[in-house]
Scaffold this active site. Sequence first.
Site, mmCIF file in Angstrom:
data_model
loop_
_atom_site.group_PDB
_atom_site.id
_atom_site.type_symbol
_atom_site.label_atom_id
_atom_site.label_comp_id
_atom_site.label_asym_id
_atom_site.label_seq_id
_atom_site.Cartn_x
_atom_site.Cartn_y
_atom_site.Cartn_z
ATOM 1 N N CYS A 83 19.265 -34.061 28.037
ATOM 2 C CA CYS A 83 18.257 -33.232 27.384
ATOM 3 C C CYS A 83 16.860 -33.695 27.796
ATOM 4 O O CYS A 83 16.553 -34.888 27.722
ATOM 5 C CB CYS A 83 18.409 -33.336 25.866
ATOM 6 S SG CYS A 83 17.165 -32.406 24.941
ATOM 7 N N CYS A 86 14.951 -35.224 24.524
ATOM 8 C CA CYS A 86 15.240 -36.527 23.908
ATOM 9 C C CYS A 86 16.079 -37.456 24.780
ATOM 10 O O CYS A 86 16.432 -38.544 24.345
ATOM 11 C CB CYS A 86 15.937 -36.315 22.570
ATOM 12 S SG CYS A 86 17.614 -35.639 22.713
ATOM 13 N N CYS A 134 18.095 -33.474 19.140
ATOM 14 C CA CYS A 134 16.728 -32.995 18.876
ATOM 15 C C CYS A 134 16.662 -31.512 18.532
ATOM 16 O O CYS A 134 15.603 -31.012 18.169
ATOM 17 C CB CYS A 134 15.797 -33.300 20.051
ATOM 18 S SG CYS A 134 16.090 -32.287 21.517
ATOM 19 N N CYS A 154 26.277 -21.910 29.988
ATOM 20 C CA CYS A 154 25.229 -21.418 30.880
ATOM 21 C C CYS A 154 23.897 -21.999 30.380
ATOM 22 O O CYS A 154 23.338 -21.540 29.385
ATOM 23 C CB CYS A 154 25.235 -19.895 30.840
ATOM 24 S SG CYS A 154 24.210 -19.128 32.078
#
Length: 165
Positions: A83, A86, A134, A154
């Site tokens: 991510c 975070c 997050c 996706c």
Amino acid sequence: MSNTTFDRRRFLTAAGGGLLASTLLACGTRPADAAEHFAVTKTDPQWRAQLGAAAFDVLRREGTERPYSSPLNGEHRAGTFACKGCAQPLFSSRTKFESGTGWPSFYAPLPRAVAMRQDSTLGMVRTEVHCSRCGGHLGHVFDDGPRPTGKRYCMNGVAMIFRPV
């Protein structure tokens, strides 16, 4: 003009206006979810400063990047996709596949890395995928992926970073 015509016209106008309002509201909102709490939280100005405009739009405003615009779409090295908000690891490169959609696609996330909720924006029902740490919006999951799961996660590449091994 008779009272019957006036009453019918008033009724049809009110009914049409009510139908239009309910349609617009249904297309632009999602059902009320239980409040979610995330380990990583920041203010919008903090997120914007950290992420930049494109990633902020996707992660914090549930936007979508243009297809074929992410360098991660062509990333084929061994490693982990994490991510951008975070740094939580989300997907292993072993589960990445070429879906032909223009977005990085995976058939399975890492354990407990993502959470999902119903998304009824745009007048259709989809399953939205977000970071479990997050709450950042990553993309959507569909039932047209390869074995072994049959799922296609996706994802927006701008919402992730890649860490090679």
